[in-house]
Design a protein around this motif. Structure first.
Motif, PDB file in Angstrom:
ATOM      1  N   ASP A  14      14.843  -7.178   3.616  1.00 35.79           N
ATOM      2  CA  ASP A  14      13.497  -7.683   3.896  1.00 35.79           C
ATOM      3  C   ASP A  14      13.115  -8.825   2.958  1.00 35.79           C
ATOM      4  OD1 ASP A  14      13.315  -5.616   5.689  1.00 35.79           O
ATOM      5  OD2 ASP A  14      11.923  -4.403   4.495  1.00 35.79           O
ATOM      6  N   LEU A  17      14.089 -12.196   4.236  1.00 36.92           N
ATOM      7  CA  LEU A  17      13.317 -12.614   5.410  1.00 36.92           C
ATOM      8  C   LEU A  17      11.867 -12.936   5.053  1.00 36.92           C
ATOM      9  CD1 LEU A  17      14.786 -10.113   8.019  1.00 36.92           C
ATOM     10  CD2 LEU A  17      15.167 -12.575   7.917  1.00 36.92           C
ATOM     11  N   VAL A  46      19.356  -9.731   8.460  1.00 39.55           N
ATOM     12  CA  VAL A  46      18.546  -8.725   9.161  1.00 39.55           C
ATOM     13  C   VAL A  46      17.742  -7.916   8.145  1.00 39.55           C
ATOM     14  CG1 VAL A  46      20.156  -8.516  11.105  1.00 39.55           C
ATOM     15  CG2 VAL A  46      20.377  -6.974   9.137  1.00 39.55           C
ATOM     16  N   PRO A  47      16.669  -7.274   8.610  1.00 42.02           N
ATOM     17  CA  PRO A  47      15.837  -6.481   7.690  1.00 42.02           C
ATOM     18  C   PRO A  47      16.476  -5.127   7.347  1.00 42.02           C
ATOM     19  CG  PRO A  47      14.899  -6.428   9.908  1.00 42.02           C
ATOM     20  CD  PRO A  47      16.107  -7.323   9.975  1.00 42.02           C
ATOM     21  N   ASP A  48      15.852  -4.423   6.413  1.00 45.67           N
ATOM     22  CA  ASP A  48      16.306  -3.090   5.986  1.00 45.67           C
ATOM     23  C   ASP A  48      15.916  -2.053   7.036  1.00 45.67           C
ATOM     24  OD1 ASP A  48      17.206  -3.938   3.326  1.00 45.67           O
ATOM     25  OD2 ASP A  48      15.091  -4.146   2.827  1.00 45.67           O
ATOM     26  N   GLU A  49      16.508  -2.136   8.206  1.00 46.33           N
ATOM     27  CA  GLU A  49      16.229  -1.185   9.284  1.00 46.33           C
ATOM     28  C   GLU A  49      17.561  -0.765   9.883  1.00 46.33           C
ATOM     29  OE1 GLU A  49      13.484  -3.024  12.029  1.00 46.33           O
ATOM     30  OE2 GLU A  49      12.226  -3.724  10.370  1.00 46.33           O
TER      31      GLU A  49
END
Lengths: 247, 247
Positions: A14, A17, A46-49
Motif C-alpha cells: 500500500d 501505491l 499491487v496493494p497488501d490484499e
C-alpha cells in the motif's frame, strides 16, 4: 538459438501505491537483470490484499522464467506476502525450523514472540533466501523469489540469489548523444535505419534540462557485430543532421 | 457512502524495464492521487510492444475509474502508445487537426515532417491534453489519460487534467515514529489494535539508517475522528513499549 531468460517483478505494498514510499527496488532489479542477460518483461505494483497478490503472482509466474517479489514479509499484520504466495501455489504454510533458527541468530528465544515468528512462516517446499542484514529470510518457491521491501535487504537477497539464476546472453547498449538535436528532426531517418538493423533495438529518449531537450539514442542488442554496425550508422546520422543543422 | 474513485497507472517503455531510465512518474501520480482522494489500486510497466500495451490498457481501464498512462507518445518509431490505445478501444487513428495546430505553435510548417506529425496522431473520439512544455499533446479517450514519459511534461499534463478529474474523500495519514523500537516488539499489539479500528488502515514501515532500523507506523483513513482515535492508541502503544524497553 536458446530461449531467452525472462523475468517479471511484483512490488507488494500500500505504501508504494499511496506515494508515501518511493520504490527503488524496481530500478535495482532491472539493472541487475540487464547486467546478467535476463530480459525483464513486466512489473506490477499491487496493494497488501491477498486476492490481489495471489492473482498477480499467478499471472506473472507463468510465462516468465522468474518472478521476483518485494515487500510484505515483515512481522506486522499487514505483511501477508508469504501467506499469499502459499495460497497462489496451493501449498500449506507454517513456521519453518530453518527460518526460526535464522531468527534465533538475532533474537533471544524469549524475544521470539508470535509476531516475530510470523517472519519464519514459509510455504511448504520453499528454499530460504538468507538475509544478512536482519536475519528474517526470504524464500524461493518454484520460479518465484520472495524478497524484502527494504532496499538494503532486498539488495542483499538479490546478491544471494544471483549465483543461482540462469542467465542469458547479455544485452549490450551504446548511447549516442543527440543533444538538442530535436527528435522530430531525426525520427524519420532513424525509423528507416532501424529497419536495416533488425537484430538491434533502437530507442530514442528525450529528457529535459534547464536549457532544453537533451536527447539520447540508445542501440541495444546481444550481437556485438550487429550492434556496432547500428551504432556507426546512428552516429553518422546524428553527425549528418548536426552538420546540416549548423550549415 | 459513495463508491471510491480508483485509478491505475500503466508505464510504457523498454527503457524503464532495462533499468536505463528510473521511473519517477509513478511516485508523482501516486502522490497526486492521494492528495485528491483517488485510490491508486495498481501499477503496471510493460515494454514498447503493441500487443502488450493493448492487453494492459484493456485490463486496467476496466475496474478502475481512471487509467493514467505515461510514455511512448514521441515522434520516433518506438513511440507506439497512441496507436496501441486506439487498437485497445477498437477505434481509428489519424492526424488530428487540433493536435497539428498545437505542433504548429512550435514548429514551422516546413519542419512539420512525417515523424513530427506522428505526434498529432490521435485516436478518434479523444480529447487532447495540452502540453505547455513542448506542445505535442496527450489525450483522453474514455477513462484513459495518455501522457508523456518525460517527467516535466507528465507533470504539466497532470496539472492540466487535474481539474477534470472526479475526486473522492481524501485519505489522511498520520505517521507515528517508532524509531529503533523493533517491529517484532510492537507487531502483536499493533495487530490487535488494528482490529479495534476497522475503518482505519494501519501499516508498519521499516527502513534502515546508518545506525539501524528507523520504523514508522502510519495510520490512514478518511474519517478524521476514527483516524485520531487510532493515532492516539498507536502513540500510547509506542510510548508504553518504549518505557518498557528502557525500564
Amino acid at each position: 538459438m536458446t530461449a531467452p531468460i525472462t523475468a517479471a517483478i511484483l512490488v507488494i505494498g500500500d505504501e508504494i501505491l499511496s506515494g508515501r514510499t518511493k520504490d527503488r527496488n524496481i530500478g535495482t532489479i532491472a539493472d541487475y537483470c540487464t547486467a546478467v542477460g535476463i530480459d525483464l518483461r513486466e512489473v506490477r505494483i499491487v496493494p497488501d490484499e491477498q486476492d490481489r497478490i495471489v492473482a498477480a503472482v499467478n499471472a506473472l509466474r507463468t510465462g516468465h522464467t522468474y518472478l521476483f517479489t518485494t515487500g510484505g514479509i515483515g512481522p506486522t499484520h499487514d505483511d501477508i506476502t508469504a501467506d499469499s504466495v502459499a495460497a497462489a501455489f496451493g501449498v500449506s504454510i507454517d513456521v519453518d525450523p530453518r527460518a526460526k533458527a535464522m531468527l534465533l541468530e538475532r533474537h533471544k528465544p524469549e524475544d521470539l514472540n508470535e509476531a516475530r515468528l510470523r517472519m519464519a512462516r514459509i510455504p511448504a517446499g520453499a528454499d530460504l533466501i538468507a538475509n544478512p542484514v536482519s536475519k528474517a529470510p526470504g524464500f524461493r518457491l518454484g520460479n518465484v523469489f520472495v524478497m524484502a521491501g527494504v532496499p538494503t535487504i532486498m539488495q542483499a537477497m538479490l546478491d544471494a540469489i544471483g549465483p543461482t539464476l540462469e542467465t542469458g546472453v547479455r544485452v549490450v547498449s551504446h548511447t549516442i548523444e543527440a543533444g538538442n538535436l530535436p527528435e522530430g528532426t531525426y525520427a524519420g531517418d532513424l525509423s528507416e535505419l532501424a529497419k536495416t538493423h533488425p537484430g538491434v533495438s533502437i530507442g530514442s529518449y528525450p529528457s529535459m534540462t534547464q536549457t532544453g531537450f537533451a536527447n539520447r539514442i540508445v542501440v541495444r542488442g546481444k550481437d556485438a557485430q550487429a550492434l556496432d554496425a547500428a551504432r556507426v550508422d546512428v552516429e553518422a546520422l546524428v553527425r549528418r543532421l548536426r552538420d546540416g543543422a549548423t550549415a
